[in-house]
Motif scaffolding. Structure first.
Motif, PDB file in Angstrom:
ATOM      1  N   HIS A 106      -9.947  -2.781   1.313  1.00 47.92           N
ATOM      2  CA  HIS A 106     -10.338  -1.384   1.102  1.00 47.92           C
ATOM      3  C   HIS A 106     -11.399  -1.139   0.036  1.00 47.92           C
ATOM      4  CE1 HIS A 106      -8.875   3.073   1.156  1.00 47.92           C
ATOM      5  NE2 HIS A 106      -9.874   2.847   1.978  1.00 47.92           N
ATOM      6  N   HIS A 128       1.716   2.191   4.354  1.00 47.43           N
ATOM      7  CA  HIS A 128       0.699   3.253   4.439  1.00 47.43           C
ATOM      8  C   HIS A 128       0.880   4.108   5.710  1.00 47.43           C
ATOM      9  CE1 HIS A 128      -3.362   5.034   4.750  1.00 47.43           C
ATOM     10  NE2 HIS A 128      -3.385   4.883   3.435  1.00 47.43           N
ATOM     11  N   LYS A 168      -4.964  -6.004   3.471  1.00 49.96           N
ATOM     12  CA  LYS A 168      -5.755  -4.796   3.209  1.00 49.96           C
ATOM     13  C   LYS A 168      -6.549  -4.963   1.918  1.00 49.96           C
ATOM     14  CE  LYS A 168      -5.812   0.096   2.246  1.00 49.96           C
ATOM     15  NZ  LYS A 168      -5.192   1.409   2.184  1.00 49.96           N
ATOM     16  N   GLU A 202      -9.467  14.882   1.994  1.00 44.88           N
ATOM     17  CA  GLU A 202      -8.195  14.996   2.702  1.00 44.88           C
ATOM     18  C   GLU A 202      -7.079  15.283   1.681  1.00 44.88           C
ATOM     19  OE1 GLU A 202      -7.485  11.415   4.887  1.00 44.88           O
ATOM     20  OE2 GLU A 202      -5.955  12.323   6.147  1.00 44.88           O
ATOM     21  N   HIS A 203      -6.206  16.183   2.026  1.00 47.21           N
ATOM     22  CA  HIS A 203      -5.043  16.590   1.213  1.00 47.21           C
ATOM     23  C   HIS A 203      -5.375  17.570   0.083  1.00 47.21           C
ATOM     24  CE1 HIS A 203      -2.759  13.851   3.575  1.00 47.21           C
ATOM     25  NE2 HIS A 203      -3.374  12.788   3.100  1.00 47.21           N
ATOM     26  N   GLN A 223      -8.472   0.703   6.690  1.00 53.54           N
ATOM     27  CA  GLN A 223      -7.024   0.810   6.481  1.00 53.54           C
ATOM     28  C   GLN A 223      -6.255  -0.201   7.317  1.00 53.54           C
ATOM     29  OE1 GLN A 223      -5.733   2.548   4.234  1.00 53.54           O
ATOM     30  NE2 GLN A 223      -6.906   4.419   3.878  1.00 53.54           N
ATOM     31  N   TYR A 267       0.942  11.795  15.716  1.00 57.40           N
ATOM     32  CA  TYR A 267       0.453  10.669  14.904  1.00 57.40           C
ATOM     33  C   TYR A 267       1.425  10.269  13.795  1.00 57.40           C
ATOM     34  CZ  TYR A 267      -2.705   8.360  11.516  1.00 57.40           C
ATOM     35  OH  TYR A 267      -3.297   7.497  10.631  1.00 57.40           O
ATOM     36  N   TYR A 278      -5.309  10.923  17.451  1.00 54.44           N
ATOM     37  CA  TYR A 278      -5.094   9.860  16.463  1.00 54.44           C
ATOM     38  C   TYR A 278      -3.971   8.929  16.924  1.00 54.44           C
ATOM     39  CZ  TYR A 278      -7.829  12.403  12.889  1.00 54.44           C
ATOM     40  OH  TYR A 278      -8.814  13.030  12.176  1.00 54.44           O
ATOM     41  N   ASN A 334     -12.055   6.975  -2.984  1.00 50.84           N
ATOM     42  CA  ASN A 334     -12.043   6.044  -1.854  1.00 50.84           C
ATOM     43  C   ASN A 334     -13.378   5.935  -1.131  1.00 50.84           C
ATOM     44  OD1 ASN A 334      -9.500   4.997  -1.998  1.00 50.84           O
ATOM     45  ND2 ASN A 334      -8.578   6.424  -0.544  1.00 50.84           N
ATOM     46  N   ASP A 365       0.837  -1.193   0.000  1.00 49.82           N
ATOM     47  CA  ASP A 365       0.000   0.000   0.000  1.00 49.82           C
ATOM     48  C   ASP A 365       0.877   1.251   0.000  1.00 49.82           C
ATOM     49  OD1 ASP A 365      -2.190   1.606   0.170  1.00 49.82           O
ATOM     50  OD2 ASP A 365      -2.794   0.997   2.175  1.00 49.82           O
ATOM     51  N   ASP A 366       0.960   1.946  -1.131  1.00 49.48           N
ATOM     52  CA  ASP A 366       1.718   3.212  -1.208  1.00 49.48           C
ATOM     53  C   ASP A 366       3.234   3.030  -1.313  1.00 49.48           C
ATOM     54  OD1 ASP A 366      -0.807   4.234  -0.703  1.00 49.48           O
ATOM     55  OD2 ASP A 366      -0.261   5.329   1.110  1.00 49.48           O
ATOM     56  N   ILE A 417      -4.834   6.496  -6.285  1.00 48.18           N
ATOM     57  CA  ILE A 417      -5.392   6.412  -4.948  1.00 48.18           C
ATOM     58  C   ILE A 417      -5.904   4.997  -4.767  1.00 48.18           C
ATOM     59  CG2 ILE A 417      -7.566   7.446  -5.755  1.00 48.18           C
ATOM     60  CD1 ILE A 417      -7.583   8.782  -2.843  1.00 48.18           C
ATOM     61  N   CYS A 418      -6.020   4.608  -3.496  1.00 53.42           N
ATOM     62  CA  CYS A 418      -6.136   3.188  -3.171  1.00 53.42           C
ATOM     63  C   CYS A 418      -7.289   2.428  -3.822  1.00 53.42           C
ATOM     64  CB  CYS A 418      -6.241   3.089  -1.661  1.00 53.42           C
ATOM     65  SG  CYS A 418      -6.127   1.449  -1.066  1.00 53.42           S
ATOM     66  N   ASP A 465       2.033  11.465   0.679  1.00 52.99           N
ATOM     67  CA  ASP A 465       0.815  11.056  -0.043  1.00 52.99           C
ATOM     68  C   ASP A 465       1.029  10.944  -1.559  1.00 52.99           C
ATOM     69  OD1 ASP A 465      -1.819  10.237   1.167  1.00 52.99           O
ATOM     70  OD2 ASP A 465      -2.567  11.381  -0.527  1.00 52.99           O
ATOM     71  N   ASP A 469      -0.541  -0.339  -5.007  1.00 48.85           N
ATOM     72  CA  ASP A 469      -1.710   0.294  -5.627  1.00 48.85           C
ATOM     73  C   ASP A 469      -1.363   1.617  -6.305  1.00 48.85           C
ATOM     74  OD1 ASP A 469      -1.251   1.437  -3.158  1.00 48.85           O
ATOM     75  OD2 ASP A 469      -3.317   1.318  -2.460  1.00 48.85           O
ATOM     76  N   GLN A 470      -0.343   2.281  -5.852  1.00 48.52           N
ATOM     77  CA  GLN A 470       0.197   3.496  -6.494  1.00 48.52           C
ATOM     78  C   GLN A 470       1.574   3.758  -5.913  1.00 48.52           C
ATOM     79  OE1 GLN A 470      -2.607   4.213  -3.352  1.00 48.52           O
ATOM     80  NE2 GLN A 470      -0.590   5.132  -3.452  1.00 48.52           N
TER      81      GLN A 470
HETATM   82  C1  SGN Z   1      -6.032   7.963   5.084  1.00 48.93           C
HETATM   83  C2  SGN Z   1      -4.805   8.844   5.335  1.00 48.93           C
HETATM   84  C3  SGN Z   1      -4.543   9.756   4.156  1.00 48.93           C
HETATM   85  C4  SGN Z   1      -4.523   8.975   2.859  1.00 48.93           C
HETATM   86  C5  SGN Z   1      -5.814   8.195   2.718  1.00 48.93           C
HETATM   87  C6  SGN Z   1      -5.933   7.388   1.469  1.00 48.93           C
HETATM   88  N1  SGN Z   1      -5.000   9.656   6.519  1.00 48.93           N
HETATM   89  O1  SGN Z   1      -7.198   8.715   5.110  1.00 48.93           O
HETATM   90  O2  SGN Z   1      -3.313  10.425   4.365  1.00 48.93           O
HETATM   91  O3  SGN Z   1      -4.382   9.838   1.764  1.00 48.93           O
HETATM   92  O4  SGN Z   1      -5.907   7.306   3.829  1.00 48.93           O
HETATM   93  O5  SGN Z   1      -4.920   6.434   1.353  1.00 48.93           O
HETATM   94  S1  SGN Z   1      -4.890   9.006   7.993  1.00 48.93           S
HETATM   95  O6  SGN Z   1      -4.869  10.131   8.924  1.00 48.93           O
HETATM   96  O7  SGN Z   1      -6.077   8.172   8.208  1.00 48.93           O
HETATM   97  O8  SGN Z   1      -3.684   8.219   8.064  1.00 48.93           O
HETATM   98  S2  SGN Z   1      -5.187   5.191   0.456  1.00 48.93           S
HETATM   99  O9  SGN Z   1      -3.908   4.549   0.208  1.00 48.93           O
HETATM  100  O10 SGN Z   1      -6.090   4.314   1.164  1.00 48.93           O
HETATM  101  O11 SGN Z   1      -5.779   5.703  -0.785  1.00 48.93           O
END
Ligand code: SGN
Ligand code: CA
Length: 523
Positions: free
Chosen positions: A135, A204, A133, A454-455, A152, A254, A276, A106, A45-46, A84-85, A371, A359-360
């Motif tokens: 998702h 991740h 994972k 987010e982001h 996640q 976090y 968190y 997502n 993942d990532d 994205i995931c 990210d 996944d990316q």
């Molecule tokens: C969580 C993360 C984000 C991340 C998304 C998507 N925040 O929301 O930073 O971009 O997942 O990631 S967190 O505070 O929960 O860690 S993905 O890989 O699932 O697309």
């Protein structure tokens, strides 16, 4: 509907409001017409390419993934079509772009799993499993056995969902997923070929290392990307408006594991980060907490004494971020080593295809970011390594652009199954067998949708060729970017309005429109 439905008909039929995916998938035959290799599909993942030493050895060593690459084929131009995931996972499973399988971001559930390649494998007599994972919100379909992390998932003492039960396991997620995979392999029905999907949670966010690697990189600094202090001049406003800067948008507790912190001195953002952090930290046993606290204590105390600011603080954050990110990968690398060792011991090494991918990609400080989501290289480029001594040549492919939608057709092809005509990707089996292909794609289409989210990455789509990239940001802006990847591999110089690039711009526009039409993208 006939299986012979051609691509254009399929695109017409699946246009909004005409025919739903379950209807389209329902008549697919799963005839098997050849050999059936075993497959272990490892999807992390990532995982950015720069964090695998076979791709780039400046950051870390990954000896087991490197071994996989040395014994198989590594792709240097493998890309996500929506970085994205859930969208990318759905594309891997269905061979379809986001706008066709419907998971454009997502938040959306994968509505139909009728056409996923694991289900087709199961129907063709494979024993199938998914561990890790997932998702995709919907319950996994097409697997004889599944054991997934909710959402996640958690790094320490994670919860699991199986068909009939939910439970918690003690330990570190990467190790547990490896154990579960090995256990499934040991107990499988040996008369059938198998497809094992292992979805690692790592690396991740929030990048929590396992107990074996808490001290890795302790006494040295890692190289900082040249673009870490990028000022985004020449770019569309999207580059400035994002919220994914390591220096500004991580949480001290976090993300960066600065704990304990004095709550009364914290702003609202950092207070949220403490909450968190506590939810993950409190999952640990006293013994796990002790090992964790010991590993971080000295550096955290030094931070509190020195209280770095400005550039110094931004660099401190980068070092803490990158080290934890890479530490989680060290465990993934061990996991790959254990799986390869198992295959060797069981005499399965030659007739089992092992795929390592993600996944990316991920930003490792390029442009100051963590990210993904943006159509820039570190985000869209994912690692792709395939080892299969019975059917894949060794080497590094730098000549073909392969994309996530190509994976399902390729695996079906290898297993001797017919490739459903609705799939938008193309099998790259011939490439894996070292054959020359004269009509392989010279460009691919990309589209990111998730906003507001987010982001704060603005929606955009575009086209990438071997040399150029054209991007259009839309919705709350209407702005184009063009990059010459040969003279500007870091993508810091937008030449969209540069007089020397007007001809190239025109041909990229044409190619973009051609791809959008071919793929059935609504205007
Ligand atoms: C969580 C993360 C984000 C991340 C998304 C998507 N925040 O929301 O930073 O971009 O997942 O990631 S967190 O505070 O929960 O860690 S993905 O890989 O699932 O697309
Ligand atoms: Ca991901």
């Amino acid at each position: 509907m006939s299986e012979k439905l051609n691509r254009r008909d399929f695109l017409k039929l699946t246009a909004i409001g005409s025919l739903s995916l379950p209807q389209v998938f329902s008549s697919i035959s799963c005839r098997s017409k050849g050999s059936q290799p075993n497959i272990i599909f490892i999807l992390s993942d990532d995982h950015a390419c720069r964090a695998i030493s076979s791709y780039d050895s400046r950051l870390m060593q990954t000896p087991n993934i490197d071994q996989l690459a040395a014994e198989g084929m590594r792709f240097d131009y493998s890309f996500a079509t929506n970085s994205i995931c859930a969208p990318s996972r759905a594309s891997i499973l269905t061979g379809l772009y986001s706008h066709k399988h419907g998971v454009i971001d997502n938040t959306i559930e994968l509505k139909s799993q009728e056409g996923t390649f694991p289900l087709l494998f199961k129907k063709a007599g494979y024993q199938t499993s998914y561990i890790g994972k997932w998702h995709l919100k919907a319950t996994p379909v097409g697997f004889d056995y599944f054991c997934i992390l909710p959402g996640q998932g958690n790094y320490y003492n994670p919860d699991f969902i199986e068909k009939d039960r939910k439970y918690q396991e003690h330990g570190y997620v990467t190790d547990i997923l490896t154990e579960k995979s090995l256990a499934w392999l040991k107990n499988r029905d040996k008369k059938k070929p198998f497809l094992l999907f292992l979805g690692h949670k790592a690396p991740h966010r929030n990048w929590m290392p396992g107990p074996d690697f808490l001290h890795l990189f302790r006494d040295r600094d890692l190289p900082v990307p040249e673009t870490y202090f990028d000022d985004y001049s020449t770019r569309c406003p999207a580059a400035k408006l994002q919220e994914m800067r390591i220096a500004d948008n991580t949480y001290l507790a976090y993300d960066l594991k600065l704990y304990p912190l004095n709550n009364s001195e914290l702003n609202e953002h950092e207070k949220t980060g403490v909450e968190y952090w506590m939810s993950g930290y409190n999952r640990m046993t006293d013994e796990q907490k002790k090992a964790w606290d010991e590993a971080y204590r000295e550096e955290n105390e030094e931070f509190q004494r020195k209280k770095p600011e400005g550039q110094e603080l931004a660099l401190w954050k980068y070092q803490r971020y990158i080290k934890d990110y890479l530490r989680t990968i060290a465990s993934v690398d061990v996991s790959i080593g254990r799986l390869l060792e198992f295959l060797k011991k069981e005499g399965l090494a030659d007739n089992t295809m092992v795929i390592y991918t993600s996944d990316q990609g991920f930003f490792l400080g390029e442009h100051g970011w963590f990210d993904k989501r943006f159509m820039y290289e570190p985000s869209i480029r994912f690692p792709l390594i395939i080892r299969y001594p019975d059917g894949v040549k060794k080497g590094v492919d730098k000549e073909h652009m392969v994309i996530n939608v190509d994976i399902a057709p390729t695996l079906l092809d290898f297993a001797g199954m017919s490739i459903p005509s609705y799939m938008q990707g193309r099998s790259f089996k011939d490439i894996l067998q070292g054959k020359k292909i004269s009509d392989w794609r010279q460009a691919f289409y990309y589209h990111y949708y998730e906003y507001p989210a987010e982001h704060a990455v603005r929606p955009h789509y575009g086209v990438r060729t071997f040399r150029h990239k054209l991007i259009h940001f839309y919705q709350d802006m209407d702005c184009w970017e063009l990059y010459d990847l040969e003279s500007d591999p870091e993508e810091i110089n937008n030449v969209y309005n540069h007089p020397d690039y007007q001809k190239i711009k025109e041909s990229l526009m044409k190619e973009l429109n051609r791809l959008r039409t071919e793929l059935g993208v609504k205007p």
